[in-house]
Write an enzyme that holds these catalytic residues in place. Structure first.
Site, mmCIF file in Angstrom:
data_model
loop_
_atom_site.group_PDB
_atom_site.id
_atom_site.type_symbol
_atom_site.label_atom_id
_atom_site.label_comp_id
_atom_site.label_asym_id
_atom_site.label_seq_id
_atom_site.Cartn_x
_atom_site.Cartn_y
_atom_site.Cartn_z
ATOM 1 N N LYS A 145 53.156 27.048 33.193
ATOM 2 C CA LYS A 145 53.792 27.950 32.211
ATOM 3 C C LYS A 145 52.897 29.173 31.998
ATOM 4 O O LYS A 145 53.376 30.300 31.883
ATOM 5 C CB LYS A 145 54.051 27.230 30.880
ATOM 6 C CG LYS A 145 54.757 28.124 29.860
ATOM 7 C CD LYS A 145 55.158 27.463 28.555
ATOM 8 C CE LYS A 145 55.804 28.494 27.626
ATOM 9 N NZ LYS A 145 56.116 28.016 26.280
ATOM 10 N N ASP B 214 54.742 39.484 19.807
ATOM 11 C CA ASP B 214 56.011 39.068 19.223
ATOM 12 C C ASP B 214 56.938 38.801 20.404
ATOM 13 O O ASP B 214 56.887 39.509 21.414
ATOM 14 C CB ASP B 214 56.583 40.156 18.311
ATOM 15 C CG ASP B 214 57.684 39.581 17.425
ATOM 16 O OD1 ASP B 214 57.559 38.414 16.990
ATOM 17 O OD2 ASP B 214 58.672 40.280 17.162
ATOM 18 N N HIS C 72 56.651 34.713 29.924
ATOM 19 C CA HIS C 72 56.681 36.075 29.374
ATOM 20 C C HIS C 72 55.361 36.416 28.683
ATOM 21 O O HIS C 72 54.826 37.495 28.837
ATOM 22 C CB HIS C 72 57.859 36.196 28.397
ATOM 23 C CG HIS C 72 57.910 35.074 27.390
ATOM 24 N ND1 HIS C 72 57.822 33.752 27.758
ATOM 25 C CD2 HIS C 72 57.990 35.067 26.045
ATOM 26 C CE1 HIS C 72 57.867 32.985 26.683
ATOM 27 N NE2 HIS C 72 57.965 33.760 25.624
ATOM 28 N N PHE D 110 57.760 24.424 23.510
ATOM 29 C CA PHE D 110 58.328 24.467 22.156
ATOM 30 C C PHE D 110 59.587 25.334 22.198
ATOM 31 O O PHE D 110 59.977 25.845 23.263
ATOM 32 C CB PHE D 110 57.300 25.030 21.164
ATOM 33 C CG PHE D 110 56.990 26.489 21.373
ATOM 34 C CD1 PHE D 110 56.143 26.898 22.384
ATOM 35 C CD2 PHE D 110 57.580 27.474 20.563
ATOM 36 C CE1 PHE D 110 55.875 28.244 22.590
ATOM 37 C CE2 PHE D 110 57.313 28.821 20.757
ATOM 38 C CZ PHE D 110 56.461 29.200 21.778
ATOM 39 N N GLY D 111 60.182 25.529 21.031
ATOM 40 C CA GLY D 111 61.314 26.452 20.898
ATOM 41 C C GLY D 111 62.447 26.141 21.864
ATOM 42 O O GLY D 111 62.925 25.011 21.955
ATOM 43 N N ASN E 274 48.259 32.979 13.626
ATOM 44 C CA ASN E 274 47.868 31.699 13.019
ATOM 45 C C ASN E 274 48.508 30.539 13.771
ATOM 46 O O ASN E 274 48.492 29.417 13.295
ATOM 47 C CB ASN E 274 48.315 31.670 11.549
ATOM 48 C CG ASN E 274 47.691 32.801 10.750
ATOM 49 O OD1 ASN E 274 46.482 33.022 10.841
ATOM 50 N ND2 ASN E 274 48.500 33.529 10.000
ATOM 51 N N ASN E 275 49.104 30.833 14.935
ATOM 52 C CA ASN E 275 49.826 29.815 15.700
ATOM 53 C C ASN E 275 48.867 29.179 16.726
ATOM 54 O O ASN E 275 48.475 29.821 17.697
ATOM 55 C CB ASN E 275 51.005 30.509 16.399
ATOM 56 C CG ASN E 275 51.812 29.573 17.259
ATOM 57 O OD1 ASN E 275 51.304 28.590 17.775
ATOM 58 N ND2 ASN E 275 53.081 29.906 17.427
ATOM 59 N N LYS F 48 49.839 29.394 20.455
ATOM 60 C CA LYS F 48 49.619 30.697 21.100
ATOM 61 C C LYS F 48 48.136 30.895 21.391
ATOM 62 O O LYS F 48 47.768 31.417 22.451
ATOM 63 C CB LYS F 48 50.094 31.832 20.181
ATOM 64 C CG LYS F 48 51.596 31.990 20.159
ATOM 65 C CD LYS F 48 51.970 33.254 19.401
ATOM 66 C CE LYS F 48 53.471 33.405 19.324
ATOM 67 N NZ LYS F 48 53.860 34.567 18.508
HETATM 68 P P1 IMP Z 1 57.274 34.653 17.673
HETATM 69 O O1 IMP Z 1 56.765 35.511 18.783
HETATM 70 O O2 IMP Z 1 56.205 33.690 17.192
HETATM 71 O O3 IMP Z 1 57.904 35.432 16.558
HETATM 72 O O4 IMP Z 1 58.383 33.690 18.327
HETATM 73 C C1 IMP Z 1 59.738 33.939 18.236
HETATM 74 C C2 IMP Z 1 60.587 32.767 18.662
HETATM 75 O O5 IMP Z 1 60.993 32.973 20.008
HETATM 76 C C3 IMP Z 1 59.930 31.385 18.648
HETATM 77 O O6 IMP Z 1 59.994 30.775 17.396
HETATM 78 C C4 IMP Z 1 60.815 30.654 19.657
HETATM 79 O O7 IMP Z 1 62.035 30.271 19.052
HETATM 80 C C5 IMP Z 1 61.113 31.740 20.672
HETATM 81 N N1 IMP Z 1 60.075 31.705 21.720
HETATM 82 C C6 IMP Z 1 59.087 32.611 21.929
HETATM 83 N N2 IMP Z 1 58.316 32.248 22.977
HETATM 84 C C7 IMP Z 1 58.824 31.080 23.415
HETATM 85 C C8 IMP Z 1 58.435 30.194 24.465
HETATM 86 O O8 IMP Z 1 57.453 30.390 25.207
HETATM 87 N N3 IMP Z 1 59.204 29.100 24.603
HETATM 88 C C9 IMP Z 1 60.277 28.824 23.812
HETATM 89 N N4 IMP Z 1 60.660 29.584 22.811
HETATM 90 C C10 IMP Z 1 59.946 30.724 22.612
#
Ligand code: IMP
Length: 199
Positions: free
Chosen positions: A176, A70, A181, A153-154, A9-10, A13
């Site tokens: 990016k 994930d 990853h 982000f993040g 739902n992101n 992504k």
């Molecule tokens: P999830 O895969 O949505 O559970 O993401 C886990 C967490 O890892 C995110 O909320 C970020 O804090 C961090 N994260 C994952 N991918 C990235 C990225 O591409 N950039 C920065 N932080 C990331």
């Protein structure tokens, strides 16, 4: 053309994955497009378990091949933390991305530099009858103590790609999407998709 549901739902992504997969010859669907509304709790103990939980739930609900990811940040000096808990890495209630970056830097202050780290992403692809395949992508780098860049982000503003001398937040989206990853995991997942089609 075969269909693949993005089990997330992101919107960030979705945008990233749509761009990476645009020339795959696969029809990419979003949950909203097919009227599937699910919030899946990430209760797994590994990235793979969490990705599979999400992909499986969407594949069953939508009756279509589904892909979920994930991901997390792993810092060597912190023995791989925050890892699976990257999104929740702060003691503050309702913490923001900026709070999590500040907390990470606080944890690292007493450790010697360079603060080597990597982002890791695991993708699960699951068919409606439960057949599952995984793909993984890793992006190595280094945590720096001052924030640089406004994109992403993040942890992006404090994640340096040493070869480029730029943080993830200083990269345009197209760049990016070449080396992150998630981009690496999505590209690795392409091969797994062909395995489903043969069966
Ligand atoms: P999830 O895969 O949505 O559970 O993401 C886990 C967490 O890892 C995110 O909320 C970020 O804090 C961090 N994260 C994952 N991918 C990235 C990225 O591409 N950039 C920065 N932080 C990331």
């Amino acid at each position: 053309m075969s269909k693949l549901l993005l089990a997330t739902n992101n919107p960030g992504k979705v945008e990233e994955i749509m761009e990476i997969t645009h020339d795959w010859g696969v029809e990419i669907l979003t949950p909203a497009q097919i009227g599937v509304h699910l919030e899946i709790k990430e209760t797994g103990h590994t990235y793979a378990e969490n990705a599979a939980l999400k992909a499986r739930a969407f594949a069953q609900a939508g009756r279509v091949l589904s892909m979920a990811d994930d991901s997390g940040l792993e810092v060597d000096a912190l023995d791989g933390k925050p890892g699976l808990y990257s999104a929740r890495f702060s003691p503050l209630p309702g913490a923001s991305d900026a709070d999590r970056r500040a907390y990470l830097l606080e944890q690292l202050r007493s450790h010697a530099r360079p603060w080597t780290a990597c982002f890791r992403c695991v993708i699960a692809i699951v068919s409606p009858d439960g057949e599952t395949r995984f793909a993984e992508g890793v992006c190595p780098g280094e945590i720096i103590s001052e924030e640089r860049g406004d994109n992403g982000f993040g942890y992006d503003p404090i994640f340096l790609l040493p070869d480029l001398g730029l943080t993830m937040a200083q990269l345009p989206m197209e760049v990016k999407n070449q080396l992150s990853h998630r981009a690496r995991a999505v590209r690795a997942a392409r091969q797994k998709l062909t395995e489903f089609r043969r069966n």
